[in-house]
Design a protein around this motif. Structure first.
Motif, PDB file in Angstrom:
ATOM      1  N   PRO A   1       0.788  -1.241   0.000  1.00  0.00           N
ATOM      2  CA  PRO A   1       0.000   0.000   0.000  1.00  0.00           C
ATOM      3  C   PRO A   1       0.821   1.293   0.000  1.00  0.00           C
ATOM      4  CG  PRO A   1      -0.891  -1.572   1.579  1.00  0.00           C
ATOM      5  CD  PRO A   1       0.448  -2.092   1.160  1.00  0.00           C
ATOM      6  N   SER A   2       2.139   1.207   0.130  1.00  0.00           N
ATOM      7  CA  SER A   2       2.958   2.418   0.139  1.00  0.00           C
ATOM      8  C   SER A   2       3.792   2.585  -1.129  1.00  0.00           C
ATOM      9  CB  SER A   2       3.896   2.404   1.356  1.00  0.00           C
ATOM     10  OG  SER A   2       4.797   1.312   1.293  1.00  0.00           O
ATOM     11  N   LEU A   3       3.533   1.745  -2.138  1.00  0.00           N
ATOM     12  CA  LEU A   3       4.390   1.753  -3.329  1.00  0.00           C
ATOM     13  C   LEU A   3       3.567   1.722  -4.611  1.00  0.00           C
ATOM     14  CD1 LEU A   3       6.907  -0.916  -1.989  1.00  0.00           C
ATOM     15  CD2 LEU A   3       7.432   1.505  -2.319  1.00  0.00           C
ATOM     16  N   GLY A   4       4.232   2.014  -5.735  1.00  0.00           N
ATOM     17  CA  GLY A   4       3.622   1.807  -7.043  1.00  0.00           C
ATOM     18  C   GLY A   4       3.777   0.352  -7.439  1.00  0.00           C
ATOM     19  N   ILE A   5       2.699  -0.291  -7.850  1.00  0.00           N
ATOM     20  CA  ILE A   5       2.698  -1.726  -8.121  1.00  0.00           C
ATOM     21  C   ILE A   5       2.356  -1.975  -9.593  1.00  0.00           C
ATOM     22  CG2 ILE A   5       1.714  -3.951  -7.483  1.00  0.00           C
ATOM     23  CD1 ILE A   5       3.353  -2.683  -5.255  1.00  0.00           C
ATOM     24  N   ALA A   6       3.025  -2.972 -10.188  1.00  0.00           N
ATOM     25  CA  ALA A   6       2.890  -3.227 -11.623  1.00  0.00           C
ATOM     26  C   ALA A   6       2.278  -4.590 -11.919  1.00  0.00           C
ATOM     27  CB  ALA A   6       4.254  -3.129 -12.305  1.00  0.00           C
ATOM     28  N   SER A   7       1.507  -4.627 -13.007  1.00  0.00           N
ATOM     29  CA  SER A   7       1.069  -5.870 -13.627  1.00  0.00           C
ATOM     30  C   SER A   7       1.912  -6.050 -14.882  1.00  0.00           C
ATOM     31  CB  SER A   7      -0.416  -5.798 -13.990  1.00  0.00           C
ATOM     32  OG  SER A   7      -0.788  -6.911 -14.776  1.00  0.00           O
ATOM     33  N   VAL A   8       2.497  -7.243 -15.065  1.00  0.00           N
ATOM     34  CA  VAL A   8       3.464  -7.441 -16.150  1.00  0.00           C
ATOM     35  C   VAL A   8       3.228  -8.769 -16.860  1.00  0.00           C
ATOM     36  CG1 VAL A   8       5.216  -6.100 -14.902  1.00  0.00           C
ATOM     37  CG2 VAL A   8       5.157  -8.588 -14.646  1.00  0.00           C
ATOM     38  N   GLU A   9       3.872  -8.903 -18.019  1.00  0.00           N
ATOM     39  CA  GLU A   9       3.969 -10.194 -18.674  1.00  0.00           C
ATOM     40  C   GLU A   9       5.433 -10.439 -19.018  1.00  0.00           C
ATOM     41  OE1 GLU A   9       3.074  -9.093 -23.354  1.00  0.00           O
ATOM     42  OE2 GLU A   9       1.409  -9.752 -22.087  1.00  0.00           O
TER      43      GLU A   9
ATOM     44  N   VAL B   1       8.766 -11.467 -21.034  1.00  0.00           N
ATOM     45  CA  VAL B   1       9.237 -11.333 -22.404  1.00  0.00           C
ATOM     46  C   VAL B   1      10.003 -12.597 -22.766  1.00  0.00           C
ATOM     47  CG1 VAL B   1      10.731 -10.031 -23.976  1.00  0.00           C
ATOM     48  CG2 VAL B   1       9.347  -8.828 -22.258  1.00  0.00           C
ATOM     49  N   ALA B   2       9.605 -13.260 -23.822  1.00  0.00           N
ATOM     50  CA  ALA B   2      10.244 -14.507 -24.227  1.00  0.00           C
ATOM     51  C   ALA B   2      11.729 -14.295 -24.501  1.00  0.00           C
ATOM     52  CB  ALA B   2       9.565 -15.060 -25.481  1.00  0.00           C
ATOM     53  N   GLY B   3      12.543 -15.191 -23.944  1.00  0.00           N
ATOM     54  CA  GLY B   3      13.975 -15.140 -24.196  1.00  0.00           C
ATOM     55  C   GLY B   3      14.739 -14.140 -23.356  1.00  0.00           C
ATOM     56  N   ALA B   4      14.075 -13.451 -22.435  1.00  0.00           N
ATOM     57  CA  ALA B   4      14.745 -12.461 -21.584  1.00  0.00           C
ATOM     58  C   ALA B   4      14.291 -12.678 -20.143  1.00  0.00           C
ATOM     59  CB  ALA B   4      14.436 -11.042 -22.041  1.00  0.00           C
ATOM     60  N   ALA B   5      15.057 -13.438 -19.387  1.00  0.00           N
ATOM     61  CA  ALA B   5      14.644 -13.847 -18.048  1.00  0.00           C
ATOM     62  C   ALA B   5      14.473 -12.675 -17.094  1.00  0.00           C
ATOM     63  CB  ALA B   5      15.660 -14.836 -17.471  1.00  0.00           C
ATOM     64  N   ASP B   6      15.194 -11.581 -17.339  1.00  0.00           N
ATOM     65  CA  ASP B   6      15.131 -10.455 -16.406  1.00  0.00           C
ATOM     66  C   ASP B   6      14.242  -9.314 -16.897  1.00  0.00           C
ATOM     67  OD1 ASP B   6      16.645  -9.492 -18.488  1.00  0.00           O
ATOM     68  OD2 ASP B   6      18.239  -8.655 -17.237  1.00  0.00           O
ATOM     69  N   THR B   7      13.413  -9.595 -17.936  1.00  0.00           N
ATOM     70  CA  THR B   7      12.676  -8.510 -18.581  1.00  0.00           C
ATOM     71  C   THR B   7      11.172  -8.766 -18.572  1.00  0.00           C
ATOM     72  OG1 THR B   7      14.564  -8.185 -20.049  1.00  0.00           O
ATOM     73  CG2 THR B   7      12.514  -7.084 -20.660  1.00  0.00           C
ATOM     74  N   PHE B   8      10.412  -7.744 -18.227  1.00  0.00           N
ATOM     75  CA  PHE B   8       8.956  -7.775 -18.302  1.00  0.00           C
ATOM     76  C   PHE B   8       8.471  -6.722 -19.290  1.00  0.00           C
ATOM     77  CE2 PHE B   8       9.352  -8.793 -13.578  1.00  0.00           C
ATOM     78  CZ  PHE B   8       9.115 -10.154 -13.734  1.00  0.00           C
ATOM     79  N   LYS B   9       7.283  -6.945 -19.828  1.00  0.00           N
ATOM     80  CA  LYS B   9       6.551  -5.875 -20.489  1.00  0.00           C
ATOM     81  C   LYS B   9       5.477  -5.407 -19.511  1.00  0.00           C
ATOM     82  CE  LYS B   9       4.611  -4.384 -24.860  1.00  0.00           C
ATOM     83  NZ  LYS B   9       4.288  -4.763 -26.258  1.00  0.00           N
ATOM     84  N   VAL B  10       5.443  -4.118 -19.257  1.00  0.00           N
ATOM     85  CA  VAL B  10       4.512  -3.581 -18.258  1.00  0.00           C
ATOM     86  C   VAL B  10       3.131  -3.421 -18.878  1.00  0.00           C
ATOM     87  CG1 VAL B  10       4.039  -1.656 -16.701  1.00  0.00           C
ATOM     88  CG2 VAL B  10       6.406  -2.374 -17.102  1.00  0.00           C
ATOM     89  N   LYS B  11       2.138  -3.979 -18.218  1.00  0.00           N
ATOM     90  CA  LYS B  11       0.754  -3.907 -18.699  1.00  0.00           C
ATOM     91  C   LYS B  11      -0.064  -2.856 -17.954  1.00  0.00           C
ATOM     92  CE  LYS B  11      -0.310  -6.267 -21.461  1.00  0.00           C
ATOM     93  NZ  LYS B  11      -0.137  -6.066 -22.917  1.00  0.00           N
ATOM     94  N   HIS B  12       0.191  -2.721 -16.657  1.00  0.00           N
ATOM     95  CA  HIS B  12      -0.635  -1.820 -15.854  1.00  0.00           C
ATOM     96  C   HIS B  12       0.148  -1.391 -14.620  1.00  0.00           C
ATOM     97  CE1 HIS B  12      -4.273  -0.003 -14.299  1.00  0.00           C
ATOM     98  NE2 HIS B  12      -4.143  -0.676 -13.174  1.00  0.00           N
TER      99      HIS B  12
END
Length: 294
Positions: free
Chosen positions: A167-175, A177-188
Motif C-alpha cells: 500500500p505504500s508503493l507503485g505496483i505493476a502488472s506485467v507479462e 518477455v520470451a527469451g529475456a529472463a530479467d525482462t517484463f513488459k509492463v501492462k498496468h
C-alpha cells in the motif's frame, strides 16, 4: 540516441525523517562520510551519465553547494597538506556537469520530473529518486539502458516486496518477455493500491529510463492520489501503448527515507569500508553482548 542526462527530483520536504530534515535536505543526510545524494550521483556517472539535473526547492541550496567548488575550503586543505581530503572534495565537482531547476510547489513526483523538461530537451533520460539506493555490487542502470536501446521504450525497475509494503508503493502488472529472463513488459501500474487491489507484488524502485514523450504525457496528466501529479499515472499511459518495459531487479536496494532505513543503510555501507568495518564489527559485537546481558 545515447542517454546522457539524469534527473534527480530532490524538492521534497523529507517529512519521514523529521526533525533531521528540517534544515538539512534528507538527500544530504550522511551515509558514513558522504551524503546520500552523492552515492546516487556516482551511480549515475558509473552508468555513463554526463549531466545531472537537480529538481530542487527553495530550501535545498546545500545540494547545489555540495556539488559546486569551495575555493576557501580547498585552499585551507592545501595549506595544511591534507591532500587526500582535497582530492575527495575536488572530485565531487568533477563527477559530471550539473544543472538545477526549481519545482515551485509540491505538486508531486510527476510534476517534479516535468519541471526538468527544458533542460532535458528531446532526449531519453534517467530519473533516480533521492531516497532509493542500489548497492554498487548489484547495479541496475546499465542493464536498464540496454533494454531501452533494444526496445526504444521507457524502462522501469521492479522488485518483489512483502505484502504489507504494497500500500505504500507503485505496483505493476506485467507479462514475461520470451527469451529475456530479467525482462517484463509492463501492462498496468497503480499507485499505492490496497493489498486486495494490487495486481502483483512487483513494486517500482526509484530508477527509471524515459523516452522524452513522457513530458507531453505529464503535461496532460491530472492530479491523482493525494492531489498530486503522479509519475505512475504517466507511465501507465506509455504501458497502455505498449511502450514500457521493466527490469526484474534481483539486486540489493536500500530505502533511506525512514530513520531505520537511513541507519541500516549507513551500517551496510560502513561494513564495505576496510578502514571502518573491523572497528564497527567489534563495536556491534560489544553493543549486542551488553544489550543481551541487561
Amino acid at each position: 540516441m545515447r542517454i546522457r542526462k539524469a534527473v534527480l527530483p530532490v524538492a521534497g520536504l523529507g517529512t519521514r525523517v523529521l526533525p533531521a530534515s528540517k534544515v538539512t535536505p534528507k538527500e544530504m543526510l550522511p551515509l558514513v562520510d558522504k551524503p546520500t545524494l552523492q552515492y546516487i550521483v556516482e551511480e549515475a556517472v558509473e552508468a555513463g551519465i554526463e549531466e545531472i539535473i537537480f529538481v530542487t526547492s527553495a530550501s535545498k541550496h546545500s545540494i547545489e553547494d555540495h556539488f559546486d567548488s569551495f575555493p576557501e575550503l580547498e585552499r585551507t586543505l592545501e595549506k595544511k597538506g591534507k591532500q587526500k581530503e582535497l582530492e575527495a572534495v575536488r572530485s565531487i565537482q568533477n563527477l559530471a556537469a550539473y544543472a538545477s531547476v526549481r519545482q515551485p510547489a509540491p505538486l508531486g513526483l510527476g510534476h517534479a520530473v516535468w519541471c526538468a523538461r527544458h533542460l532535458v530537451g528531446d532526449e531519453p533520460f534517467i530519473v533516480l529518486l533521492g531516497d532509493d539506493l542500489v548497492d554498487p555490487d548489484t547495479p541496475c542502470l546499465k542493464r536498464m539502458i540496454e533494454l531501452y536501446e533494444h526496445y526504444q521504450s521507457s524502462v522501469i525497475c521492479l522488485f518483489e516486496v512483502p505484502e504489507e509494503n504494497i500500500p505504500s508503493l507503485g505496483i505493476a502488472s506485467v507479462e514475461h518477455v520470451a527469451g529475456a529472463a530479467d525482462t517484463f513488459k509492463v501492462k498496468h501500474l497503480v499507485e499505492k493500491p490496497s493489498i486486495e487491489e494490487a495486481p502483483s507484488n512487483l513494486a517500482v524502485a526509484g530508477r527509471y529510463v524515459f523516452t522524452p514523450d513522457i513530458f507531453a504525457i505529464l503535461e496532460k496528466t491530472p492530479p491523482g492520489k493525494g492531489g498530486e501529479i503522479q509519475l505512475t499515472d504517466a507511465i501507465q499511459v506509455q504501458a497502455e501503448a505498449g511502450r514500457c518495459y521493466a527490469l526484474n531487479f534481483q539486486g540489493i536496494r536500500y530505502d533511506t527515507g525512514t530513520p531505520l532505513g537511513l541507519l541500516t543503510t549507513s551500517i551496510a555501507y560502513a561494513l564495505k569500508r576496510p578502514d571502518i568495518a573491523p572497528a564497527l564489527r567489534e563495536y556491534m559485537r560489544q553493543a549486542l553482548a551488553e544489550h543481551e546481558g541487561r
